[in-house]
Design a protein around this motif. Structure first.
Motif, PDB file in Angstrom:
ATOM      1  N   LYS A 124      51.409  53.374 -46.290  1.00 60.25           N
ATOM      2  CA  LYS A 124      51.200  52.428 -45.192  1.00 60.25           C
ATOM      3  C   LYS A 124      49.756  51.983 -45.056  1.00 60.25           C
ATOM      4  O   LYS A 124      49.506  50.924 -44.481  1.00 60.25           O
ATOM      5  CB  LYS A 124      51.732  53.030 -43.886  1.00 60.25           C
ATOM      6  CG  LYS A 124      53.272  53.104 -43.967  1.00 60.25           C
ATOM      7  CD  LYS A 124      53.973  52.983 -42.658  1.00 60.25           C
ATOM      8  CE  LYS A 124      55.456  52.726 -42.885  1.00 60.25           C
ATOM      9  NZ  LYS A 124      56.310  53.462 -41.966  1.00 60.25           N
ATOM     10  N   VAL A 125      48.808  52.748 -45.571  1.00 59.84           N
ATOM     11  CA  VAL A 125      47.423  52.278 -45.478  1.00 59.84           C
ATOM     12  C   VAL A 125      46.972  51.534 -46.735  1.00 59.84           C
ATOM     13  O   VAL A 125      45.865  51.009 -46.781  1.00 59.84           O
ATOM     14  CB  VAL A 125      46.414  53.420 -45.166  1.00 59.84           C
ATOM     15  CG1 VAL A 125      46.734  54.068 -43.832  1.00 59.84           C
ATOM     16  CG2 VAL A 125      46.366  54.441 -46.285  1.00 59.84           C
ATOM     17  N   THR A 126      47.827  51.497 -47.736  1.00 55.77           N
ATOM     18  CA  THR A 126      47.435  50.797 -48.957  1.00 55.77           C
ATOM     19  C   THR A 126      48.211  49.493 -49.136  1.00 55.77           C
ATOM     20  O   THR A 126      47.992  48.775 -50.097  1.00 55.77           O
ATOM     21  CB  THR A 126      47.691  51.677 -50.196  1.00 55.77           C
ATOM     22  OG1 THR A 126      49.061  52.120 -50.153  1.00 55.77           O
ATOM     23  CG2 THR A 126      46.768  52.872 -50.225  1.00 55.77           C
ATOM     24  N   GLY A 127      49.120  49.211 -48.223  1.00 55.09           N
ATOM     25  CA  GLY A 127      49.904  47.979 -48.339  1.00 55.09           C
ATOM     26  C   GLY A 127      51.098  48.120 -49.254  1.00 55.09           C
ATOM     27  O   GLY A 127      51.793  47.158 -49.559  1.00 55.09           O
ATOM     28  N   ARG A 128      51.358  49.344 -49.677  1.00 54.39           N
ATOM     29  CA  ARG A 128      52.418  49.579 -50.651  1.00 54.39           C
ATOM     30  C   ARG A 128      53.795  49.695 -49.990  1.00 54.39           C
ATOM     31  O   ARG A 128      54.820  49.456 -50.633  1.00 54.39           O
ATOM     32  CB  ARG A 128      52.072  50.888 -51.352  1.00 54.39           C
ATOM     33  CG  ARG A 128      52.666  51.072 -52.697  1.00 54.39           C
ATOM     34  CD  ARG A 128      52.460  52.503 -53.128  1.00 54.39           C
ATOM     35  NE  ARG A 128      51.119  52.788 -53.608  1.00 54.39           N
ATOM     36  CZ  ARG A 128      50.641  54.032 -53.760  1.00 54.39           C
ATOM     37  NH1 ARG A 128      51.378  55.090 -53.436  1.00 54.39           N
ATOM     38  NH2 ARG A 128      49.425  54.224 -54.212  1.00 54.39           N
TER      39      ARG A 128
ATOM     40  N   LEU B 228      43.213  47.363 -40.920  1.00 51.83           N
ATOM     41  CA  LEU B 228      42.266  47.920 -41.884  1.00 51.83           C
ATOM     42  C   LEU B 228      41.308  46.851 -42.388  1.00 51.83           C
ATOM     43  O   LEU B 228      40.094  47.075 -42.465  1.00 51.83           O
ATOM     44  CB  LEU B 228      43.033  48.554 -43.058  1.00 51.83           C
ATOM     45  CG  LEU B 228      43.624  49.931 -42.765  1.00 51.83           C
ATOM     46  CD1 LEU B 228      44.643  50.315 -43.829  1.00 51.83           C
ATOM     47  CD2 LEU B 228      42.517  50.987 -42.687  1.00 51.83           C
TER      48      LEU B 228
ATOM     49  N   THR C  69      49.055  47.790 -39.697  1.00 46.21           N
ATOM     50  CA  THR C  69      47.994  48.574 -40.323  1.00 46.21           C
ATOM     51  C   THR C  69      47.187  47.802 -41.374  1.00 46.21           C
ATOM     52  O   THR C  69      45.960  47.870 -41.366  1.00 46.21           O
ATOM     53  CB  THR C  69      48.590  49.875 -40.909  1.00 46.21           C
ATOM     54  OG1 THR C  69      49.395  50.481 -39.893  1.00 46.21           O
ATOM     55  CG2 THR C  69      47.512  50.831 -41.336  1.00 46.21           C
ATOM     56  N   PRO C  70      47.845  47.059 -42.288  1.00 41.76           N
ATOM     57  CA  PRO C  70      47.049  46.330 -43.270  1.00 41.76           C
ATOM     58  C   PRO C  70      46.036  45.394 -42.608  1.00 41.76           C
ATOM     59  O   PRO C  70      44.857  45.367 -43.002  1.00 41.76           O
ATOM     60  CB  PRO C  70      48.102  45.530 -44.056  1.00 41.76           C
ATOM     61  CG  PRO C  70      49.361  46.319 -43.917  1.00 41.76           C
ATOM     62  CD  PRO C  70      49.295  46.898 -42.528  1.00 41.76           C
TER      63      PRO C  70
ATOM     64  N   GLY D  94      59.046  47.621 -39.099  1.00 40.31           N
ATOM     65  CA  GLY D  94      57.812  47.280 -38.394  1.00 40.31           C
ATOM     66  C   GLY D  94      58.015  47.156 -36.896  1.00 40.31           C
ATOM     67  O   GLY D  94      57.730  46.123 -36.302  1.00 40.31           O
TER      68      GLY D  94
ATOM     69  N   LYS E 174      50.940  40.916 -43.984  1.00 41.43           N
ATOM     70  CA  LYS E 174      52.250  40.667 -43.376  1.00 41.43           C
ATOM     71  C   LYS E 174      52.230  39.395 -42.561  1.00 41.43           C
ATOM     72  O   LYS E 174      51.185  39.028 -42.003  1.00 41.43           O
ATOM     73  CB  LYS E 174      52.617  41.832 -42.438  1.00 41.43           C
ATOM     74  CG  LYS E 174      52.567  43.205 -43.083  1.00 41.43           C
ATOM     75  CD  LYS E 174      53.546  43.352 -44.206  1.00 41.43           C
ATOM     76  CE  LYS E 174      53.431  44.715 -44.863  1.00 41.43           C
ATOM     77  NZ  LYS E 174      54.160  44.767 -46.139  1.00 41.43           N
TER      78      LYS E 174
ATOM     79  N   PHE F 144      58.411  46.640 -46.320  1.00 38.26           N
ATOM     80  CA  PHE F 144      59.083  46.286 -45.066  1.00 38.26           C
ATOM     81  C   PHE F 144      60.170  45.242 -45.362  1.00 38.26           C
ATOM     82  O   PHE F 144      60.395  44.869 -46.516  1.00 38.26           O
ATOM     83  CB  PHE F 144      58.050  45.765 -44.066  1.00 38.26           C
ATOM     84  CG  PHE F 144      57.137  46.840 -43.535  1.00 38.26           C
ATOM     85  CD1 PHE F 144      57.429  47.491 -42.344  1.00 38.26           C
ATOM     86  CD2 PHE F 144      55.991  47.221 -44.230  1.00 38.26           C
ATOM     87  CE1 PHE F 144      56.595  48.496 -41.850  1.00 38.26           C
ATOM     88  CE2 PHE F 144      55.150  48.227 -43.752  1.00 38.26           C
ATOM     89  CZ  PHE F 144      55.454  48.860 -42.551  1.00 38.26           C
TER      90      PHE F 144
ATOM     91  N   GLY G 241      53.395  50.954 -38.671  1.00 40.69           N
ATOM     92  CA  GLY G 241      52.528  50.620 -39.791  1.00 40.69           C
ATOM     93  C   GLY G 241      52.509  49.159 -40.199  1.00 40.69           C
ATOM     94  O   GLY G 241      51.828  48.805 -41.163  1.00 40.69           O
ATOM     95  N   ILE G 242      53.195  48.289 -39.492  1.00 37.96           N
ATOM     96  CA  ILE G 242      53.223  46.885 -39.912  1.00 37.96           C
ATOM     97  C   ILE G 242      51.893  46.204 -39.611  1.00 37.96           C
ATOM     98  O   ILE G 242      51.469  45.289 -40.310  1.00 37.96           O
ATOM     99  CB  ILE G 242      54.400  46.115 -39.246  1.00 37.96           C
ATOM    100  CG1 ILE G 242      54.635  44.759 -39.932  1.00 37.96           C
ATOM    101  CG2 ILE G 242      54.167  45.866 -37.764  1.00 37.96           C
ATOM    102  CD1 ILE G 242      55.495  44.809 -41.125  1.00 37.96           C
TER     103      ILE G 242
ATOM    104  N   VAL H 281      44.384  44.096 -48.248  1.00 38.80           N
ATOM    105  CA  VAL H 281      44.513  45.537 -48.020  1.00 38.80           C
ATOM    106  C   VAL H 281      44.675  46.297 -49.329  1.00 38.80           C
ATOM    107  O   VAL H 281      44.222  47.430 -49.459  1.00 38.80           O
ATOM    108  CB  VAL H 281      45.696  45.833 -47.056  1.00 38.80           C
ATOM    109  CG1 VAL H 281      47.034  45.486 -47.697  1.00 38.80           C
ATOM    110  CG2 VAL H 281      45.692  47.290 -46.595  1.00 38.80           C
ATOM    111  N   GLU H 282      45.294  45.640 -50.303  1.00 37.94           N
ATOM    112  CA  GLU H 282      45.521  46.330 -51.583  1.00 37.94           C
ATOM    113  C   GLU H 282      44.201  46.669 -52.281  1.00 37.94           C
ATOM    114  O   GLU H 282      44.164  47.524 -53.167  1.00 37.94           O
ATOM    115  CB  GLU H 282      46.379  45.467 -52.513  1.00 37.94           C
ATOM    116  CG  GLU H 282      47.863  45.406 -52.143  1.00 37.94           C
ATOM    117  CD  GLU H 282      48.235  44.227 -51.250  1.00 37.94           C
ATOM    118  OE1 GLU H 282      47.308  43.635 -50.637  1.00 37.94           O
ATOM    119  OE2 GLU H 282      49.434  43.900 -51.155  1.00 37.94           O
TER     120      GLU H 282
ATOM    121  N   GLY I 224      51.127  43.315 -49.165  1.00 39.46           N
ATOM    122  CA  GLY I 224      50.443  44.141 -48.154  1.00 39.46           C
ATOM    123  C   GLY I 224      50.143  43.355 -46.888  1.00 39.46           C
ATOM    124  O   GLY I 224      50.351  43.839 -45.778  1.00 39.46           O
TER     125      GLY I 224
END
Ligand code: FES
Ligand code: FES
Lengths: 81, 751, 159
Positions: free
Chosen positions: B25-29, C109, C105-106, B257, C39, B32, C102-103, C77-78, C37
Motif C-alpha cells: 500500500k505504500v508502494t502503489g502496488r 506520500l 496513501t499514494p 478503498g 488513483k 484496488f 490505503g487508497i 508513488v512507484e 499507483g
C-alpha cells in the motif's frame, strides 16, 4: 413454556397481546410456534427478525437454544454498515 | 464461544505489529477496484436520468449501437425478470430497479442504459447517442413532504404489514417499541423538554469510487473483480439479476478503498456483467465521483421529535422519540434502528420510540457506519444536554446517573449482558479533557452512543505448510487492517510468530459463504472463526504428536507453539514444535488444516462517550473543533493502533456530518453538489488531533472478548459537536449540518 | 480523434505513449503505462489521490493533460522507494498505521515527500495545510500528521 416479548408495534397483529407464551427449545421452534399462535406474525417474521435470549441478540440463527426460563425478546432484524 | 474458553493473558493480541499489506500500500502496488485489466477489455459507461421522477416512454439506442466503437448497449430488458415482492424478500427486485430503471426513473442519476465501447472516452461519447424520451412526473425529496397527503406516490404497494392505516403510500415501514407508562413518567418530571430536529443526508465519502471488471460468457459462467465490502453478496445478487447460477459466478474482492457501509450492495457490477455477456468481452466499469454521489447509497435524511422529562436530581422519568427517515425511492431507511438505538444508553422506566421508513425521489440509501443511530443520538442527546443546562446539572453526572449497565432493561426490550457504558463515562469524567478550562467563545459537548454490532455467516480456512508457517483464508474484505488482527489471533492460538502467518482474502470460489464486512463484524466474527480454525488445526497437531509419542491424545496439550505432554500418564517427552510436526505431515496422516464455518451470535453491543470542544466565530458562523476525545468500549483491542484508527475515523466523519456535509437538492429534484468541492468532507487543516481512550469490557460472546469497534464511533459525534456548538453559541442548534449560514441564522434569531 | 505521440520521463525511465488530447496525465499513467499507483478519487482536483510531481512541482495528475507531459520529469508513488529500500515516509506510514484502506496513501506520500523537500521542519499546522488537498476518509488524519512529522524529525537527525 417461553414468554416471548414482542415489540409494541406488533400488538395489532396479536389482538393486543405484547407477551406471547409458546413452547420452544430453539429460536427456530420459537418462530414457528409464534406463527401457530398468531398467524399474522408471519409477515414481520418474513420481513426479518432477531431474537434476544437473556440479552444476547441472535441476529438470524434458527438453531440457538432457548434455555428454560430465559428472557426472550423478538426484535426487528438488525442491520449493519 | 462462551466464557469457559475465554482467554485473558495474551502474547500477540494487544501488540501493534506492522500490517502485512503495508508494503503493497505504500508502494502503489496494491490493486484496488479500478486497477485491473483484462485482454480484449472494453470500457463501460452508464446513462443516467436527469429527472428526479419520470416515466421512461422510450429508449432509442440504435445510433449508439451502430457506432463502430460500441460493442454493446444494455437496458432493463437485458436483465433477468425478478418479481416484485414487498418486504425484505423483495430486495433483489429493489436492487434490480436501482441498478437499472424499469418503467420509471426514480431519482436524479438513476441508471437507464449502459454501453460498452473500445475506450473509456468512446463509451462516454456513445452515451450521447442514446435518445431517451421521458414523461416528467412530480417529485418529492424531503421526508416530511413525502409523508404529506398530497405527496406524489413513488411506488404503490411497497408498504408492508407494519404501516398503520391511513398513512401515505410513501411510508413503507413503521416501528414502535418501548415500555412503562409514559404519562405517569412525564407527570413525575420537574422539567420536560420537547423539540424537533433535522439531519440531512450524507455520503460515506470513501475515496475510491465503485469499480469493477466483469467477464460473463453465454455459457452462464462469469468472473467478477470488484471493490466491495462483501463479494458473496455481490455474487448472490448479480447471479439473481442476470439469471445465472450463483456458483457459476466467481467474485474476487479487490483491495477496497473505503466503504463504511456504502459498498455492502451492488450498483455497477450487474451492469458490467450484462454488458460483457452481450459484447462477449471483458468490460471494465468505473464510476466518476459525481456518479458516486448521485447514484450510490447515501444515508437517510431525518426529521425527529424528542420529548424527555427529567427530575431535579437528573433522573430521566420518561422519554419519547419519533424518528422519520427518508431512504430514497426504495424501502429500507433504518427508522427502526434509529428508534431502537436512540435511548439505548439509558436505564429508563418509561420509554417509547417510533420509527418511520419513508420513500422519496432520492438514491436508495445504504448503510453508513451504525446506520440510523447517529441521527437519533443527535436528537436525544441534544435534549438531554438542554435539560442539564436548564437544571444546572453536570452532563456526565446526569448520564452516569441514568446509564444502562448489566441487568438494565434496554429501551429496545431485553436485559443487557455485561456492557461498558459506565466505564466510558467514568473514563470521560477522569479525562483531563473534561476538566480543562475553556477559552471565551468555546463550548464543550458530551454525548453517548450505542450500536448493536453484528455476527453474520462466516467461513475461515487455515492451512499449515511443511516449514511450519500458516496461511489463513478469510472472506471479509480488509478495509482497515483486519488482516493484521486475524494474523495476531491465529498467532495467539498456534503459538508461532505473527510474521509466519499470511492472511488472504479468499475469492468466492475458494471459501464458503461469508457475510459482508459490515456491522463491525470482521474482528468479532472472522476473528472468532480464525481462532476456532486455528484451534481445529491445533487439535490435529496434538493428535500427530500423540501418535509419535505413542500416548493418548488427551495427554497432549498445546503450549507456546509446541505439543507438550501433560497429565499423569503422559510420559516424559521434550516439547515438539509445530514445525517438527508439519515437516513430515504428508506421511503422518496428510496435510493439516483447520476450518470453521458458522454464524456466530454473540457480537455484543457497544457504547462510547465523546467529549468535544468547539469554537464558533460569531462574525462568519464558522465552527472549529478545537479538541476531541473518543472513549469507547472495544471489549478487547486485538491491534490497538487500528482500534484507535477506527475511533479517529468515526469522529472525523462525524465532524463532517455535523458541520458541513449534506445532500443539497434543487427545486428540480437534482442533486446540486455532486463533487468534493461542493460536498466538502473534512480535510487535514479542519481537524485537531483526535485523542482516544480504549475501554476494555470483554464481550462474553467472543473467545478473546472482542466487541466490534467500527461503527459505534460515529454515533456520538453529531450530538457531542452540536452540544459543544450550542454551548459556544448560546443557542440550541437543531438542524445539521451546522454550516456557517445556519449558525449565523440561529445567532440572528436568538438576537 | 487524432492521437498524439508523447515522450516523457517517469520515475527516471524514458517512456512514450499515444494519447487522445482529452486524456489526462492520470489516464495515461494508469491505462497506458500501467502505473496504477496514482488513483482517481474525484477527477476534479479535489482529493489529491492522483498526486504526482512534474518537474518537481506537486500536481493533481487528473487536472493535467497527457499531452502536456511531453519532455517533463514525472515522479509517482512507484518511484518513491529506492529499489527495495523504502523511503522513511513509507516506513513511518506503515509504523504509525497512518493508512486504513490505503487508497489515499499514494497521494499522501507524494504530497508529503514534496513538503519535506521544501520544508524539512514543518509545524503541525504547516503539515495540515500542505496536506489539505489530500482527502483521507478513514483515518481522521491524526496518524498521518504524526507519521509525517516524525519522519521529518528523523530525516533532520539523519542529515
Ligand atoms: S483524482 Fe485528481 S484530485 Fe482527485
Ligand atoms: S486510508 Fe482510506 S482514505 Fe485514507
Amino acid at each position: 413454556m417461553v414468554e416471548v416479548h414482542l415489540w409494541s408495534g406488533l400488538r395489532s397483529l396479536t389482538g393486543g397481546q405484547q407477551v406471547v407464551e409458546v413452547e420452544a427449545k430453539t429460536t427456530g421452534e420459537l418462530l414457528r410456534a409464534l406463527v401457530r399462535a398468531h398467524p399474522q406474525l408471519q409477515a414481520p417474521i418474513d420481513a426479518g427478525v432477531s431474537i434476544a435470549v437473556d440479552g444476547r441478540v441472535i441476529a438470524t440463527g434458527l438453531t440457538e437454544p432457548i434455555p428454560e426460563g430465559s428472557e426472550v425478546y423478538l426484535m426487528q432484524r438488525l442491520r449493519g454498515g | 464461544m462462551a466464557l469457559d474458553d475465554r482467554k485473558s493473558d495474551f502474547t500477540f493480541v494487544g501488540t501493534r505489529p506492522n500490517r502485512p499489506d503495508g508494503l503493497d500500500k505504500v508502494t502503489g502496488r496494491a490493486k484496488f477496484g479500478a486497477d485491473a485489466y483484462a485482454p480484449g477489455m472494453l470500457h463501460g459507461a452508464i446513462l443516467r436520468s436527469p429527472h428526479a421522477h419520470a416515466r421512461i416512454v422510450k429508449i432509442d439506442a440504435s445510433k449508439a449501437e451502430a457506432h463502430k466503437d460500441v460493442k454493446a448497449v444494455v437496458t432493463r430488458a437485458d436483465f433477468a425478470d425478478v418479481p416484485f415482492k414487498p418486504g425484505l424478500e423483495g430486495e433483489f427486485y429493489n436492487v434490480l430497479e436501482n441498478v437499472m430503471a424499469g418503467e420509471k426513473a426514480l431519482y436524479d442519476g438513476h441508471a437507464v442504459a449502459a454501453v460498452a465501447a473500445t475506450s473509456a472516452l468512446a463509451a462516454r461519447d456513445a452515451l450521447k447517442l442514446i435518445e431517451v424520451e421521458y414523461e416528467v412526473l412530480p417529485h418529492v425529496t424531503d421526508v416530511d413532504k413525502a409523508m404529506a397527503p398530497d405527496a406524489p406516490v413513488i411506488r404503490e404497494g411497497a408498504a408492508d404489514y407494519s404501516v398503520p392505516e391511513g398513512m401515505h403510500p410513501n411510508v413503507v415501514r413503521y416501528h414502535e417499541s418501548g415500555h412503562g407508562d409514559l404519562e405517569a413518567g412525564f407527570a413525575e418530571a420537574d422539567l420536560i423538554i420537547e423539540d424537533s430536529f433535522v439531519t440531512e443526508a450524507t455520503h460515506q465519502g470513501y475515496i475510491e469510487p465503485h469499480a469493477c471488471l466483469a467477464i460473463l460468457g453465454n455459457d452462464g459462467k462469469g468472473e467478477l473483480w470488484c471493490t466491495t465490502q462483501g463479494h458473496w453478496i455481490a455474487q448472490k445478487t448479480c447471479a439473481a439479476l442476470l439469471g445465472i447460477e450463483t456458483s457459476q459466478l466467481r467474485v474476487t474482492a479487490s483491495e477496497i478503498g473505503g466503504g463504511f457501509g456504502g459498498k455492502t450492495t451492488v450498483f455497477i457490477e450487474p451492469v458490467a456483467l450484462a454488458l460483457s455477456r452481450k459484447a462477449n468481452r471483458p468490460v471494465k466499469l468505473v464510476m466518476t465521483r459525481s456518479e458516486v454521489f448521485r447514484a450510490t447509497g447515501p444515508t437517510s435524511s431525518a426529521s425527529m421529535d424528542v420529548k424527555i422529562g427529567m427530575k431535579k436530581d437528573g433522573t430521566i422519568s420518561a422519554a419519547q422519540g419519533i424518528f422519520r427517515l427518508q431512504g430514497g425511492a426504495f424501502p429500507g431507511a433504518p427508522g427502526d434502528m434509529t428508534a431502537m438505538c436512540a435511548f439505548a444508553p439509558y436505564n429508563l422506566t418509561n420509554v417509547k420510540q417510533i420509527g418511520y421508513d419513508v420513500m422519496a425521489n432520492r438514491p436508495k440509501q445504504a448503510a453508513y457506519r451504525a446506520p440510523g443511530a447517529p441521527m437519533g443520538a443527535f436528537a436525544v442527546e441534544s435534549v438531554i444536554d438542554e435539560l442539564c443546562n436548564k437544571l444546572g446539572l453536570d452532563p456526565v453526572e446526569v448520564r452516569l446517573k441514568n446509564a444502562a449497565h448489566e441487568g438494565t432493561k434496554a429501551s429496545y426490550g431485553p436485559t443487557y449482558e455485561r456492557i461498558g457504558l459506565v466505564e466510558t463515562l467514568e473514563a470521560a469524567k477522569a479525562h483531563p479533557h473534561y476538566s480543562a478550562p475553556l477559552k471565551p467563545g468555546q463550548g464543550r459537548g458530551i454525548s453517548c452512543g450505542f450500536w448493536f454490532n453484528h455476527g453474520g455467516e462466516t467461513s475461515v480456512s487455515l492451512a499449515l505448510s511443511e516449514d511450519g508457517s500458516a496461511q489463513v483464508m478469510v472472506g471479509t474484505p480488509d478495509i482497515g487492517g483486519s488482516r493484521a488482527s486475524m494474523a495476531l489471533m491465529a498467532a495467539e492460538v498456534l503459538g508461532i510468530p505473527y510474521e509466519n502467518i499470511r492472511v488472504t482474502i479468499a475469492d468466492t470460489a475458494t471459501l464458503g459463504y461469508n457475510d459482508v464486512s459490515h456491522g463491525s463484524r470482521v474482528t468479532y466474527a472472522s476473528g472468532l472463526a480464525t481462532i476456532k480454525a486455528a484451534r481445529h488445526a491445533v487439535e490435529k497437531l496434538c493428535e500427530r504428536a500423540a501418535a509419535k509419542w505413542g500416548i493418548p491424545v488427551d495427554a497432549v496439550k498445546w503450549e507456546n507453539g509446541c505439543a507438550v505432554p501433560s497429565g499423569p500418564n503422559a510420559g516424559d517427552f521434550d516439547p515438539m514444535p509445530l514445525a517438527d510436526i508439519t515437516a513430515d505431515m504428508g506421511r503422518t496422516g496428510g496435510p493439516i488444516s483447520g476450518h470453521f464455518e458458522a454464524t456466530p451470535e454473540g457480537a455484543g453491543v457497544s457504547f462510547g462517550t465523546h467529549i468535544v470542544d468547539a469554537e464558533v466565530d460569531p462574525e462568519t458562523g464558522k465552527t472549529s473543533v478545537t479538541r476531541y476525545t473518543v472513549i469507547q468500549d472495544a471489549g478487547k483491542a486485538i491491534h490497538p493502533t487500528y482500534v484507535e484508527g477506527q475511533y479517529q475515523g468515526g469522529a472525523a466523519q462525524g465532524i463532517g456530518w455535523a458541520l458541513n456535509e449534506e445532500y443539497i437538492y434543487g427545486e428540480d429534484g437534482r442533486l446540486q453538489n455532486s463533487i468534493f468541492l461542493d460536498y466538502r468532507i473534512p480535510v487535514a487543516s479542519d481537524l485537531p488531533m483526535i485523542d482516544t481512550v480504549i475501554v476494555e469490557v470483554p464481550n462474553p460472546g467472543h473467545p478473546f472478548g472482542v466487541r466490534g469497534v467500527g461503527e459505534t464511533g460515529i454515533v456520538p459525534p453529531l450530538a457531542a459537536i452540536a452540544n459543544a456548538v450550542s454551548n459556544a453559541a448560546g443557542v440550541r442548534m437543531k438542524r445539521l449540518p451546522m454550516s456557517p449560514p445556519r449558525i449565523l441564522a440561529a445567532l440572528k434569531d436568538n438576537g | 480523434m487524432k492521437k498524439f505521440h508523447v515522450t516523457t520521463t517517469v520515475n527516471g525511465d524514458a517512456v512514450e505513449y499515444l494519447c487522445d488530447p482529452r486524456e489526462t496525465l492520470l489516464d495515461c499513467l494508469r491505462d497506458k503505462l500501467n502505473l496504477t499507483g496514482a488513483k482517481e478519487g474525484c477527477g476534479t482536483g479535489d482529493c489529491g489521490a492522483c498526486s504526482v510531481t512534474v518537474d518537481g512541482r506537486l500536481v493533481c495528475s487528473c487536472l493535467m493533460l497527457g499531452v502536456e507531459a511531453e519532455g517533463k520529469q514525472i515522479e509517482t508513488v512507484e518511484g518513491i522507494a529506492d529499489g527495495d529500500i523504502l523511503h522513511p515516509l513509507q516506513k513511518k506510514m506503515i509504523e504509525y498505521a497512518a493508512l486504513q484502506c490505503g487508497i489515499c496513501t499514494p497521494g499522501i506520500l507524494v504530497a508529503a515527500k514534496s513538503l519535506l523537500e521544501k520544508n524539512p521542519n514543518p509545524t503541525e499546522e504547516e503539515t495540515r495545510y500542505w496536506l489539505a488537498g489530500n482527502l483521507c476518509r478513514c483515518t481522521g488524519y491524526d496518524k498521518i500528521i504524526r507519521a509525517v512529522m516524525d519522519t521529518a524529525a528523523e530525516m533532520r537527525e539523519a542529515s
